[in-house]
Design a protein around this motif. Structure first.
Motif, PDB file in Angstrom:
ATOM      1  N   GLU A 199       0.810  -1.214   0.000  1.00  0.00           N
ATOM      2  CA  GLU A 199       0.000   0.000   0.000  1.00  0.00           C
ATOM      3  C   GLU A 199       0.845   1.266   0.000  1.00  0.00           C
ATOM      4  N   VAL A 200       2.145   1.148   0.280  1.00  0.00           N
ATOM      5  CA  VAL A 200       2.993   2.346   0.351  1.00  0.00           C
ATOM      6  C   VAL A 200       4.199   2.287  -0.595  1.00  0.00           C
ATOM      7  N   PHE A 201       4.497   1.118  -1.131  1.00  0.00           N
ATOM      8  CA  PHE A 201       5.644   0.949  -2.031  1.00  0.00           C
ATOM      9  C   PHE A 201       5.196   0.802  -3.478  1.00  0.00           C
ATOM     10  N   ASP A 202       6.032   1.224  -4.410  1.00  0.00           N
ATOM     11  CA  ASP A 202       5.880   0.815  -5.804  1.00  0.00           C
ATOM     12  C   ASP A 202       6.185  -0.674  -5.885  1.00  0.00           C
ATOM     13  N   LEU A 211       9.399  -4.101  -4.208  1.00  0.00           N
ATOM     14  CA  LEU A 211       8.996  -5.167  -3.277  1.00  0.00           C
ATOM     15  C   LEU A 211       9.500  -6.517  -3.759  1.00  0.00           C
ATOM     16  N   PRO A 212       9.727  -7.487  -2.857  1.00  0.00           N
ATOM     17  CA  PRO A 212       9.674  -7.356  -1.392  1.00  0.00           C
ATOM     18  C   PRO A 212      10.822  -6.498  -0.879  1.00  0.00           C
ATOM     19  N   ASN A 213      10.621  -5.917   0.288  1.00  0.00           N
ATOM     20  CA  ASN A 213      11.607  -4.994   0.824  1.00  0.00           C
ATOM     21  C   ASN A 213      11.750  -5.211   2.335  1.00  0.00           C
ATOM     22  N   ILE A 214      12.960  -5.529   2.785  1.00  0.00           N
ATOM     23  CA  ILE A 214      13.201  -5.718   4.220  1.00  0.00           C
ATOM     24  C   ILE A 214      14.232  -4.714   4.756  1.00  0.00           C
ATOM     25  N   ASN A 215      14.441  -3.653   3.980  1.00  0.00           N
ATOM     26  CA  ASN A 215      15.327  -2.572   4.421  1.00  0.00           C
ATOM     27  C   ASN A 215      14.498  -1.576   5.227  1.00  0.00           C
ATOM     28  N   SER A 216      14.719  -1.517   6.533  1.00  0.00           N
ATOM     29  CA  SER A 216      13.894  -0.647   7.382  1.00  0.00           C
ATOM     30  C   SER A 216      14.006   0.814   6.976  1.00  0.00           C
ATOM     31  N   ASN A 217      15.144   1.220   6.416  1.00  0.00           N
ATOM     32  CA  ASN A 217      15.282   2.608   5.964  1.00  0.00           C
ATOM     33  C   ASN A 217      14.334   2.899   4.806  1.00  0.00           C
ATOM     34  N   ALA A 218      14.197   1.947   3.884  1.00  0.00           N
ATOM     35  CA  ALA A 218      13.270   2.105   2.759  1.00  0.00           C
ATOM     36  C   ALA A 218      11.826   2.117   3.251  1.00  0.00           C
ATOM     37  N   ILE A 219      11.539   1.267   4.245  1.00  0.00           N
ATOM     38  CA  ILE A 219      10.182   1.188   4.804  1.00  0.00           C
ATOM     39  C   ILE A 219       9.804   2.519   5.463  1.00  0.00           C
ATOM     40  N   GLU A 220      10.720   3.052   6.265  1.00  0.00           N
ATOM     41  CA  GLU A 220      10.450   4.327   6.933  1.00  0.00           C
ATOM     42  C   GLU A 220      10.313   5.470   5.930  1.00  0.00           C
ATOM     43  N   MET A 221      11.082   5.408   4.849  1.00  0.00           N
ATOM     44  CA  MET A 221      11.021   6.465   3.836  1.00  0.00           C
ATOM     45  C   MET A 221       9.702   6.430   3.060  1.00  0.00           C
ATOM     46  N   SER A 281      14.252   2.073  -3.163  1.00  0.00           N
ATOM     47  CA  SER A 281      14.569   0.944  -4.057  1.00  0.00           C
ATOM     48  C   SER A 281      15.664   0.034  -3.499  1.00  0.00           C
ATOM     49  N   THR A 282      16.238   0.414  -2.363  1.00  0.00           N
ATOM     50  CA  THR A 282      17.245  -0.435  -1.708  1.00  0.00           C
ATOM     51  C   THR A 282      16.500  -1.473  -0.871  1.00  0.00           C
ATOM     52  N   LYS A 283      16.410  -2.702  -1.376  1.00  0.00           N
ATOM     53  CA  LYS A 283      15.511  -3.705  -0.799  1.00  0.00           C
ATOM     54  C   LYS A 283      16.071  -4.420   0.421  1.00  0.00           C
ATOM     55  N   ILE A 284      17.368  -4.412   0.560  1.00  0.00           N
ATOM     56  CA  ILE A 284      17.969  -5.162   1.658  1.00  0.00           C
ATOM     57  C   ILE A 284      19.244  -4.456   2.119  1.00  0.00           C
ATOM     58  N   ARG A 285      19.553  -4.592   3.376  1.00  0.00           N
ATOM     59  CA  ARG A 285      20.798  -4.034   3.917  1.00  0.00           C
ATOM     60  C   ARG A 285      21.326  -4.970   4.973  1.00  0.00           C
ATOM     61  N   VAL A 295      27.961   7.670   7.703  1.00  0.00           N
ATOM     62  CA  VAL A 295      27.078   6.563   8.074  1.00  0.00           C
ATOM     63  C   VAL A 295      26.301   6.992   9.310  1.00  0.00           C
ATOM     64  N   PRO A 296      24.948   6.837   9.313  1.00  0.00           N
ATOM     65  CA  PRO A 296      24.102   6.257   8.281  1.00  0.00           C
ATOM     66  C   PRO A 296      23.837   7.243   7.146  1.00  0.00           C
ATOM     67  N   CYS A 297      23.343   6.715   6.044  1.00  0.00           N
ATOM     68  CA  CYS A 297      23.111   7.587   4.888  1.00  0.00           C
ATOM     69  C   CYS A 297      21.710   7.449   4.319  1.00  0.00           C
ATOM     70  N   GLN A 298      20.843   6.646   4.969  1.00  0.00           N
ATOM     71  CA  GLN A 298      19.494   6.436   4.422  1.00  0.00           C
ATOM     72  C   GLN A 298      18.370   6.626   5.438  1.00  0.00           C
ATOM     73  N   GLN A 299      18.661   7.042   6.654  1.00  0.00           N
ATOM     74  CA  GLN A 299      17.622   7.140   7.672  1.00  0.00           C
ATOM     75  C   GLN A 299      16.671   8.310   7.416  1.00  0.00           C
ATOM     76  N   LEU A 300      15.374   8.031   7.507  1.00  0.00           N
ATOM     77  CA  LEU A 300      14.353   9.062   7.319  1.00  0.00           C
ATOM     78  C   LEU A 300      14.542  10.204   8.308  1.00  0.00           C
ATOM     79  N   GLN A 301      14.636   9.875   9.594  1.00  0.00           N
ATOM     80  CA  GLN A 301      14.729  10.915  10.620  1.00  0.00           C
ATOM     81  C   GLN A 301      15.994  11.742  10.480  1.00  0.00           C
TER      82      GLN A 301
END
Length: 366
Positions: free
Chosen positions: A140-143, A147-157, A251-255, A271-277
């Motif tokens: 419902e939130v990803f293109d 998917l599938p996506n288990i990168n929490s940074n991508a999920i938060e974004m 688009s980064t599906k795994i880390r 580092v880090p370089c992808q955190q939403l907050q």
């Protein structure tokens, strides 16, 4: 003989004086020690000051049950009810009690969203959960291509894509627990500005030898394991300002581990370089949509200002928090229980003490 007896009595008197003096000194020592402990305990609950509040807006502390003048939602991200050797997805019942804590101690919340890998009703929910809680699947939130996506940074974004999410919201991991009643002004000012911690003031500009698109300024270092306060419009502003960066993160599906592998692979300077907050909060402040409070919070085991932190090295401190509750003493504002490595004994401690600390079932639990 009489002289000898007098000398013995004199020696005994001196000895008794010595013992009495020693006892008085020890008593004073222990009284001072306990006084210091009391003072330390009081300092642990010291309220944080707002550092940059606009002079035109006097700081206001709401009553605990006071309804805010705007809707405030909560967002949780969750990997589901599964055992895993990966500490990022392993589940020990944390979400059930993080939700209990929020429902009991934040009575003014509008709605709770749970963004989950696989949209599935949690096993402890009754059918009436939807009065307060909405379950959201990744689809419902990803293109679909991401998917599938288990990168929490991508999920938060992708949180801003939650349909119906209010302008004002607080983001929780499932291992963060609000442990005493807090007013909405703990998170937002009365005029609706987000309240963030002073770590946001320490920023660094991302640079890469490989990525050719515009990169943002981010918080220097990992953000702390605490509730994070956002305005949805500021996330959208960020997305509009850095669209290629946002697409890259989503688009980064795994880390691996904390995501440092992605930063190093792209020769990014920080580092880090992808955190939403880390990316959004500096812009939120720059745009005048947040204020900063001083904070003693860190990820050191035990007390950190008015909050508390537990990790795999000090999981037994959950018993300390339970004992505080049992004795009727003041609990921290919130605490985090972060597994830094899998440990069966730690799992037992979590499963034992969280139900004891948060023992009130909300309406939606079986």
């Amino acid at each position: 003989m009489i002289i000898k007896e007098k000398q013995q009595n004199s020696n005994l008197t001196y000895f008794l004086y010595f013992i009495l003096t020693l006892l008085i000194i020890l008593l004073i020592y222990f009284l001072n020690k306990n006084k210091k402990k009391t003072l330390k305990s009081e300092n642990e609950f010291a309220e944080e000051k707002i550092l940059n509040l606009d002079e035109s807006e006097n700081y206001y502390t709401a009553k605990l049950d006071e309804k805010p003048p705007f809707k405030i939602d909560l967002v949780f991200t969750w990997a589901g009810e599964k055992k895993s050797r990966d500490i990022r997805t392993n589940y020990n019942g944390e979400l059930q009690y993080s939700l209990r804590a929020a429902v009991e101690n934040l009575p003014w919340i509008n709605k709770i969203y749970i963004l989950m890998n696989e949209k599935k009703i949690p096993s402890w929910f009754k059918n009436n959960y939807s009065k307060l809680i909405t379950l959201i699947g990744h689809e419902e939130v990803f293109d679909a291509k991401n998917l599938p996506n288990i990168n929490s940074n991508a999920i938060e974004m992708s949180i801003s894509n939650i349909e119906g999410l209010s302008e004002h919201f607080i983001y929780f991991n499932d291992d963060i627990f609000v442990s005493r009643k807090l007013p909405y002004t703990e998170f937002f000012t009365r005029s609706g500005k987000a309240i963030n911690i002073e770590k946001v003031l320490n920023t660094v500009q991302l640079e890469s030898e490989i990525l050719k698109f515009k990169l943002p300024k981010v918080v220097n270092g990992f953000h702390l394991h605490i509730p994070i306060v956002f305005l949805k419009s500021e996330i959208i502003n960020f997305e509009n300002k850095y669209p290629e960066y946002v697409n890259w993160v989503r688009s980064t599906k795994i880390r691996k581990f904390e995501g440092g592998d992605i930063c190093r692979k792209n020769k990014i300077s920080s580092v880090p370089c992808q955190q939403l907050q880390g990316a959004v909060l500096p812009l939120q402040l720059e745009n005048g949509k947040s204020v900063i409070k001083e904070s003693a919070i860190s990820e050191k085991c035990g007390w950190n200002g008015s909050s508390f932190y537990v990790n795999s090295n000090c999981m037994k401190k959950l018993k300390y928090l339970y004992n505080l509750k049992k004795k009727g003493k003041k609990l921290p504002k919130s605490f985090a229980v972060q597994e830094s490595f899998p440990n069966p004994n730690n799992a037992k401690i979590i499963k034992k003490y969280l139900p004891l600390i948060f023992d009130k079932k909300p309406f939606y639990e079986k």
